[in-house]
Design a protein around this motif. Sequence first.
Motif, PDB file in Angstrom:
ATOM      1  N   ARG A  41       0.806  -1.222   0.000  1.00  0.00           N
ATOM      2  CA  ARG A  41       0.000   0.000   0.000  1.00  0.00           C
ATOM      3  C   ARG A  41       0.843   1.277   0.000  1.00  0.00           C
ATOM      4  O   ARG A  41       0.467   2.268  -0.613  1.00  0.00           O
ATOM      5  N   LYS A  42       1.980   1.230   0.673  1.00  0.00           N
ATOM      6  CA  LYS A  42       2.847   2.401   0.749  1.00  0.00           C
ATOM      7  C   LYS A  42       3.284   2.865  -0.645  1.00  0.00           C
ATOM      8  O   LYS A  42       3.410   4.055  -0.903  1.00  0.00           O
ATOM      9  N   LYS A  43       3.480   1.916  -1.555  1.00  0.00           N
ATOM     10  CA  LYS A  43       3.926   2.230  -2.914  1.00  0.00           C
ATOM     11  C   LYS A  43       2.796   2.105  -3.937  1.00  0.00           C
ATOM     12  O   LYS A  43       3.004   2.308  -5.134  1.00  0.00           O
ATOM     13  N   ASN A  44       1.614   1.711  -3.469  1.00  0.00           N
ATOM     14  CA  ASN A  44       0.441   1.540  -4.328  1.00  0.00           C
ATOM     15  C   ASN A  44       0.684   0.532  -5.467  1.00  0.00           C
ATOM     16  O   ASN A  44       0.329   0.780  -6.622  1.00  0.00           O
ATOM     17  N   ILE A  45       1.335  -0.591  -5.119  1.00  0.00           N
ATOM     18  CA  ILE A  45       1.559  -1.678  -6.078  1.00  0.00           C
ATOM     19  C   ILE A  45       1.158  -2.996  -5.430  1.00  0.00           C
ATOM     20  O   ILE A  45       0.917  -3.065  -4.221  1.00  0.00           O
ATOM     21  N   HIS A  46       1.098  -4.032  -6.242  1.00  0.00           N
ATOM     22  CA  HIS A  46       0.828  -5.391  -5.766  1.00  0.00           C
ATOM     23  C   HIS A  46       1.934  -6.292  -6.281  1.00  0.00           C
ATOM     24  O   HIS A  46       2.351  -6.183  -7.442  1.00  0.00           O
ATOM     25  N   ILE A  47       2.398  -7.189  -5.421  1.00  0.00           N
ATOM     26  CA  ILE A  47       3.457  -8.132  -5.777  1.00  0.00           C
ATOM     27  C   ILE A  47       2.849  -9.526  -5.755  1.00  0.00           C
ATOM     28  O   ILE A  47       2.249  -9.931  -4.756  1.00  0.00           O
ATOM     29  N   VAL A  48       2.993 -10.250  -6.864  1.00  0.00           N
ATOM     30  CA  VAL A  48       2.396 -11.577  -6.997  1.00  0.00           C
ATOM     31  C   VAL A  48       3.485 -12.576  -7.368  1.00  0.00           C
ATOM     32  O   VAL A  48       4.273 -12.335  -8.294  1.00  0.00           O
ATOM     33  N   SER A  49       3.545 -13.697  -6.651  1.00  0.00           N
ATOM     34  CA  SER A  49       4.453 -14.792  -6.977  1.00  0.00           C
ATOM     35  C   SER A  49       3.623 -16.043  -7.212  1.00  0.00           C
ATOM     36  O   SER A  49       2.730 -16.360  -6.422  1.00  0.00           O
ATOM     37  N   VAL A  50       3.934 -16.748  -8.299  1.00  0.00           N
ATOM     38  CA  VAL A  50       3.192 -17.954  -8.666  1.00  0.00           C
ATOM     39  C   VAL A  50       4.186 -19.082  -8.890  1.00  0.00           C
ATOM     40  O   VAL A  50       5.080 -18.973  -9.746  1.00  0.00           O
ATOM     41  N   ALA A  51       4.054 -20.157  -8.126  1.00  0.00           N
ATOM     42  CA  ALA A  51       4.885 -21.351  -8.313  1.00  0.00           C
ATOM     43  C   ALA A  51       4.165 -22.296  -9.264  1.00  0.00           C
ATOM     44  O   ALA A  51       2.972 -22.562  -9.093  1.00  0.00           O
ATOM     45  N   VAL A  52       4.876 -22.780 -10.277  1.00  0.00           N
ATOM     46  CA  VAL A  52       4.273 -23.658 -11.280  1.00  0.00           C
ATOM     47  C   VAL A  52       5.135 -24.902 -11.499  1.00  0.00           C
ATOM     48  O   VAL A  52       6.344 -24.893 -11.266  1.00  0.00           O
ATOM     49  N   ASP A  53       4.487 -25.959 -11.950  1.00  0.00           N
ATOM     50  CA  ASP A  53       5.157 -27.182 -12.400  1.00  0.00           C
ATOM     51  C   ASP A  53       4.508 -27.525 -13.726  1.00  0.00           C
ATOM     52  O   ASP A  53       3.403 -28.067 -13.761  1.00  0.00           O
ATOM     53  N   ALA A  54       5.171 -27.165 -14.824  1.00  0.00           N
ATOM     54  CA  ALA A  54       4.545 -27.241 -16.144  1.00  0.00           C
ATOM     55  C   ALA A  54       5.611 -27.461 -17.212  1.00  0.00           C
ATOM     56  O   ALA A  54       6.800 -27.253 -16.963  1.00  0.00           O
ATOM     57  N   PRO A  55       5.184 -27.862 -18.414  1.00  0.00           N
ATOM     58  CA  PRO A  55       6.136 -27.932 -19.525  1.00  0.00           C
ATOM     59  C   PRO A  55       6.731 -26.553 -19.809  1.00  0.00           C
ATOM     60  O   PRO A  55       6.082 -25.522 -19.575  1.00  0.00           O
ATOM     61  N   GLN A  56       7.946 -26.529 -20.303  1.00  0.00           N
ATOM     62  CA  GLN A  56       8.665 -25.282 -20.581  1.00  0.00           C
ATOM     63  C   GLN A  56       7.844 -24.326 -21.447  1.00  0.00           C
ATOM     64  O   GLN A  56       7.784 -23.132 -21.170  1.00  0.00           O
ATOM     65  N   ASP A  57       7.189 -24.847 -22.482  1.00  0.00           N
ATOM     66  CA  ASP A  57       6.434 -23.964 -23.372  1.00  0.00           C
ATOM     67  C   ASP A  57       5.211 -23.362 -22.679  1.00  0.00           C
ATOM     68  O   ASP A  57       4.827 -22.231 -22.966  1.00  0.00           O
ATOM     69  N   VAL A  58       4.601 -24.095 -21.754  1.00  0.00           N
ATOM     70  CA  VAL A  58       3.455 -23.572 -21.007  1.00  0.00           C
ATOM     71  C   VAL A  58       3.910 -22.439 -20.087  1.00  0.00           C
ATOM     72  O   VAL A  58       3.257 -21.392 -20.015  1.00  0.00           O
ATOM     73  N   ILE A  59       5.037 -22.630 -19.427  1.00  0.00           N
ATOM     74  CA  ILE A  59       5.567 -21.585 -18.538  1.00  0.00           C
ATOM     75  C   ILE A  59       5.882 -20.330 -19.349  1.00  0.00           C
ATOM     76  O   ILE A  59       5.517 -19.215 -18.956  1.00  0.00           O
ATOM     77  N   ALA A  60       6.532 -20.498 -20.479  1.00  0.00           N
ATOM     78  CA  ALA A  60       6.897 -19.351 -21.310  1.00  0.00           C
ATOM     79  C   ALA A  60       5.660 -18.629 -21.839  1.00  0.00           C
ATOM     80  O   ALA A  60       5.615 -17.394 -21.853  1.00  0.00           O
ATOM     81  N   THR A  61       4.649 -19.383 -22.243  1.00  0.00           N
ATOM     82  CA  THR A  61       3.424 -18.776 -22.757  1.00  0.00           C
ATOM     83  C   THR A  61       2.687 -18.012 -21.661  1.00  0.00           C
ATOM     84  O   THR A  61       2.242 -16.877 -21.870  1.00  0.00           O
ATOM     85  N   MET A  62       2.571 -18.626 -20.491  1.00  0.00           N
ATOM     86  CA  MET A  62       1.902 -17.964 -19.378  1.00  0.00           C
ATOM     87  C   MET A  62       2.656 -16.691 -18.982  1.00  0.00           C
ATOM     88  O   MET A  62       2.048 -15.628 -18.803  1.00  0.00           O
ATOM     89  N   SER A  63       3.962 -16.779 -18.864  1.00  0.00           N
ATOM     90  CA  SER A  63       4.773 -15.620 -18.514  1.00  0.00           C
ATOM     91  C   SER A  63       4.632 -14.519 -19.564  1.00  0.00           C
ATOM     92  O   SER A  63       4.522 -13.336 -19.232  1.00  0.00           O
ATOM     93  N   GLY A  64       4.607 -14.908 -20.823  1.00  0.00           N
ATOM     94  CA  GLY A  64       4.442 -13.941 -21.906  1.00  0.00           C
ATOM     95  C   GLY A  64       3.099 -13.237 -21.861  1.00  0.00           C
ATOM     96  O   GLY A  64       3.019 -12.018 -22.041  1.00  0.00           O
ATOM     97  N   LYS A  65       2.033 -14.001 -21.601  1.00  0.00           N
ATOM     98  CA  LYS A  65       0.696 -13.393 -21.503  1.00  0.00           C
ATOM     99  C   LYS A  65       0.628 -12.416 -20.341  1.00  0.00           C
ATOM    100  O   LYS A  65       0.049 -11.333 -20.456  1.00  0.00           O
ATOM    101  N   LEU A  66       1.212 -12.794 -19.217  1.00  0.00           N
ATOM    102  CA  LEU A  66       1.215 -11.903 -18.055  1.00  0.00           C
ATOM    103  C   LEU A  66       2.028 -10.644 -18.346  1.00  0.00           C
ATOM    104  O   LEU A  66       1.635  -9.540 -17.980  1.00  0.00           O
ATOM    105  N   GLY A  67       3.149 -10.809 -19.026  1.00  0.00           N
ATOM    106  CA  GLY A  67       4.021  -9.685 -19.329  1.00  0.00           C
ATOM    107  C   GLY A  67       3.430  -8.699 -20.329  1.00  0.00           C
ATOM    108  O   GLY A  67       3.868  -7.547 -20.398  1.00  0.00           O
ATOM    109  N   ARG A  68       2.448  -9.144 -21.107  1.00  0.00           N
ATOM    110  CA  ARG A  68       1.809  -8.255 -22.077  1.00  0.00           C
ATOM    111  C   ARG A  68       0.673  -7.428 -21.470  1.00  0.00           C
ATOM    112  O   ARG A  68       0.113  -6.571 -22.138  1.00  0.00           O
ATOM    113  N   ILE A  69       0.355  -7.685 -20.212  1.00  0.00           N
ATOM    114  CA  ILE A  69      -0.674  -6.897 -19.537  1.00  0.00           C
ATOM    115  C   ILE A  69      -0.063  -5.536 -19.200  1.00  0.00           C
ATOM    116  O   ILE A  69       1.014  -5.457 -18.603  1.00  0.00           O
TER     117      ILE A  69
END
Length: 85
Positions: A41-69
Amino acid sequence: METRVAVISAVVEDREAVETLNAVLHEYGDWIIGRMGLPYRKKNIHIVSVAVDAPQDVIATMSGKLGRIEKVSVKTAYSSVITHE
């Protein structure tokens, strides 16, 4: 199938981006081990950490979709733990 353990970390700078972020995470819910969200709240941001166990391409795709937001910064850390199923 080969899966890998990774942590995807996101810094959300606009609260309105949270709904889109959650929609992407829901889409990949079968691969998510757990998640933690912290409002800074002090910086008006949110920090999110997500642990995954997935194929490499799924991790990359998910990370890419999140990064395009808009107003979301994403980094992914991969472990050397690879499982062959």
